[in-house]
Motif scaffolding. Structure first.
Motif, short mmCIF file in Angstrom:
data_model
loop_
_atom_site.label_atom_id
_atom_site.label_comp_id
_atom_site.label_asym_id
_atom_site.label_seq_id
_atom_site.Cartn_x
_atom_site.Cartn_y
_atom_site.Cartn_z
N ARG A 167 23.13 5.79 7.37
CA ARG A 167 22.45 6.74 6.49
C ARG A 167 21.41 7.51 7.28
NH1 ARG A 167 26.39 6.24 3.34
NH2 ARG A 167 26.42 4.62 1.77
N LYS A 168 21.44 8.82 7.13
CA LYS A 168 20.45 9.65 7.83
C LYS A 168 19.11 9.56 7.13
CE LYS A 168 23.64 13.05 9.81
NZ LYS A 168 24.01 14.49 9.89
N CYS A 169 18.06 9.36 7.91
CA CYS A 169 16.72 9.33 7.37
C CYS A 169 15.77 9.83 8.47
CB CYS A 169 16.35 7.90 6.95
SG CYS A 169 15.69 7.78 5.29
N ALA A 170 14.59 10.21 8.08
CA ALA A 170 13.59 10.69 9.05
C ALA A 170 12.56 9.59 9.31
CB ALA A 170 12.91 11.94 8.50
N PRO A 171 11.82 9.68 10.39
CA PRO A 171 10.79 8.68 10.67
C PRO A 171 9.70 8.62 9.60
CG PRO A 171 11.29 9.94 12.65
CD PRO A 171 11.97 10.63 11.52
N GLU A 172 9.39 9.77 8.99
CA GLU A 172 8.41 9.86 7.90
C GLU A 172 9.10 10.42 6.67
OE1 GLU A 172 4.98 9.22 8.05
OE2 GLU A 172 5.17 8.42 10.09
N ILE A 173 8.98 9.72 5.53
CA ILE A 173 9.66 10.16 4.33
C ILE A 173 8.72 10.18 3.12
CG2 ILE A 173 11.96 9.46 5.07
CD1 ILE A 173 11.68 6.91 3.50
N GLU A 174 9.02 11.05 2.20
CA GLU A 174 8.20 11.20 1.00
C GLU A 174 8.60 10.16 -0.06
OE1 GLU A 174 7.13 14.67 -2.33
OE2 GLU A 174 8.76 14.96 -0.88
N PHE A 175 7.60 9.71 -0.78
CA PHE A 175 7.85 8.83 -1.92
C PHE A 175 7.35 9.58 -3.15
CE2 PHE A 175 7.13 4.20 -3.57
CZ PHE A 175 8.23 4.33 -4.40
N PRO A 176 8.22 10.40 -3.79
CA PRO A 176 7.78 11.27 -4.88
C PRO A 176 7.45 10.53 -6.15
CG PRO A 176 10.15 11.40 -4.63
CD PRO A 176 9.66 10.54 -3.50
N ALA A 177 6.62 11.13 -6.95
CA ALA A 177 6.26 10.54 -8.25
C ALA A 177 7.44 10.66 -9.20
CB ALA A 177 5.05 11.27 -8.81
N PHE A 178 7.38 9.85 -10.26
CA PHE A 178 8.38 9.96 -11.33
C PHE A 178 7.68 9.75 -12.67
CE2 PHE A 178 11.62 7.96 -14.16
CZ PHE A 178 12.43 9.07 -14.29
N GLY A 236 0.79 -1.23 0.00
CA GLY A 236 0.00 0.00 0.00
C GLY A 236 0.82 1.27 0.00
N ILE A 237 2.06 1.18 -0.45
CA ILE A 237 2.97 2.33 -0.48
C ILE A 237 3.25 2.66 -1.94
CG2 ILE A 237 5.26 3.18 0.18
CD1 ILE A 237 5.13 1.14 2.52
N ALA A 238 2.86 3.85 -2.36
CA ALA A 238 2.94 4.20 -3.78
C ALA A 238 3.72 5.51 -3.98
CB ALA A 238 1.54 4.35 -4.36
N PRO A 239 4.34 5.69 -5.15
CA PRO A 239 5.06 6.94 -5.45
C PRO A 239 4.08 8.05 -5.84
CG PRO A 239 5.24 5.44 -7.30
CD PRO A 239 4.51 4.69 -6.23
N ASP A 240 3.36 8.54 -4.85
CA ASP A 240 2.30 9.53 -5.08
C ASP A 240 2.58 10.86 -4.40
OD1 ASP A 240 2.07 8.72 -2.47
OD2 ASP A 240 0.05 7.87 -2.67
N GLY A 241 3.80 11.04 -3.91
CA GLY A 241 4.14 12.28 -3.23
C GLY A 241 3.73 12.32 -1.78
N ALA A 242 3.13 11.23 -1.29
CA ALA A 242 2.71 11.17 0.11
C ALA A 242 3.89 10.79 1.00
CB ALA A 242 1.57 10.18 0.27
N PHE A 243 3.70 10.96 2.31
CA PHE A 243 4.71 10.58 3.28
C PHE A 243 4.33 9.25 3.93
CE2 PHE A 243 5.78 14.90 2.58
CZ PHE A 243 7.09 15.08 3.00
N TYR A 244 5.34 8.41 4.09
CA TYR A 244 5.14 7.09 4.70
C TYR A 244 6.18 6.90 5.80
CZ TYR A 244 2.42 6.18 0.45
OH TYR A 244 1.49 6.25 -0.57
N SER A 245 5.86 6.06 6.75
CA SER A 245 6.84 5.80 7.81
C SER A 245 8.00 4.99 7.23
CB SER A 245 6.20 5.08 8.99
OG SER A 245 6.01 3.70 8.71
N THR A 246 9.19 5.38 7.62
CA THR A 246 10.37 4.66 7.16
C THR A 246 10.31 3.21 7.62
OG1 THR A 246 11.66 6.70 7.29
CG2 THR A 246 12.90 4.65 7.19
#
Length: 227
Positions: A216-227, A154-164
């Motif tokens: 690697r530095k990452c945040a708890p919530e990250i964006e999955f941008p469209a392409f 349920g994780i898609a490259p739609d510009g939304a933020f998801y938990s790492t």
């Protein structure tokens, strides 16, 4: 108290043997790294599509990198066996799709592939020749279809933020090994899903749990941008 005197030729020989043994040190495993092109392009630096056209909207290969268990890695191990496109002629159509260059100025991919082989691939020659090296990376890209795995979760490259954590869990559940996720940042300083590190055994047969995870530095919530 006796002192032991070493002749200059003997000392030179000791240093020479030490250098040879160090150069011959075998690596322990590979990092297999895929990147999300949408995140690479959605930065201040931006990207350029290859001369073959815009890549497909999927995770693409960055590289297959020999590593040591302590996190260090060999580099540029054989300058007498540099990249030769004629050795991988049959793989080029697939590489253009799944291993494209996004560097600027735009290119056809050969400069990128030459860098990967010359710097990393030559250090795997005891296991993989040039054709086998690129072929192995293509095999692992098929085996780890990251976009499909995320889609099933349920994780898609739609510009939304998801938990790492949800992203890592999706990969881990599907592949049976724990990956490492790397982020980058867009122009608004939003953290994005950028690269995924998986470890492969030194014989390039299968995924394994990483002996050493890159920091690697990452945040708890990250964006999955469209392409």
């Amino acid at each position: 108290m006796k002192t032991i005197a070493f002749s200059l030729p003997l000392i030179s020989l000791i240093f020479l043997l030490s250098a040879v043994l160090s150069a011959a040190r075998s690596f322990d495993y590979f990092y297999f790294v895929q990147q999300w092109p949408g995140s690479m392009c959605d930065t201040k630096r931006g990207c350029c599509y290859p001369t073959t056209g815009k890549p497909e909207g999927t995770f693409t290969i960055h590289g297959l990198w020999p590593n040591f268990n302590d996190g260090s890695y060999p580099s540029s191990c054989d300058k007498n066996n540099l990249y030769n496109a004629s050795k991988i002629k049959d793989l080029l159509p697939e590489m253009q799709k799944t291993w494209p260059t996004l560097a600027c100025p735009r290119g056809d991919g050969h400069k990128f592939w030459a860098h990967e082989w010359d710097k990393h691939g030559t250090c795997s020659e005891s296991i993989l020749d040039q054709h086998s090296y690129f072929q192995a990376a293509l095999k692992f890209q098929k085996k780890a279809n990251l976009l499909s795995i995320l889609s099933d979760a349920g994780i898609a490259p739609d510009g939304a933020f998801y938990s790492t954590k949800s992203i890592i869990d999706a990969f881990s559940n599907a592949l049976g090994v724990l990956p490492s996720v790397e982020c980058n940042w867009d122009e608004s300083r939003n953290p994005q899903l950028y690269q995924v590190y998986l470890c492969v055994d030194k014989h390039a047969q299968d995924f394994i749990d990483c002996p050493f995870y890159p920091k690697r530095k990452c945040a708890p919530e990250i964006e999955f941008p469209a392409f």
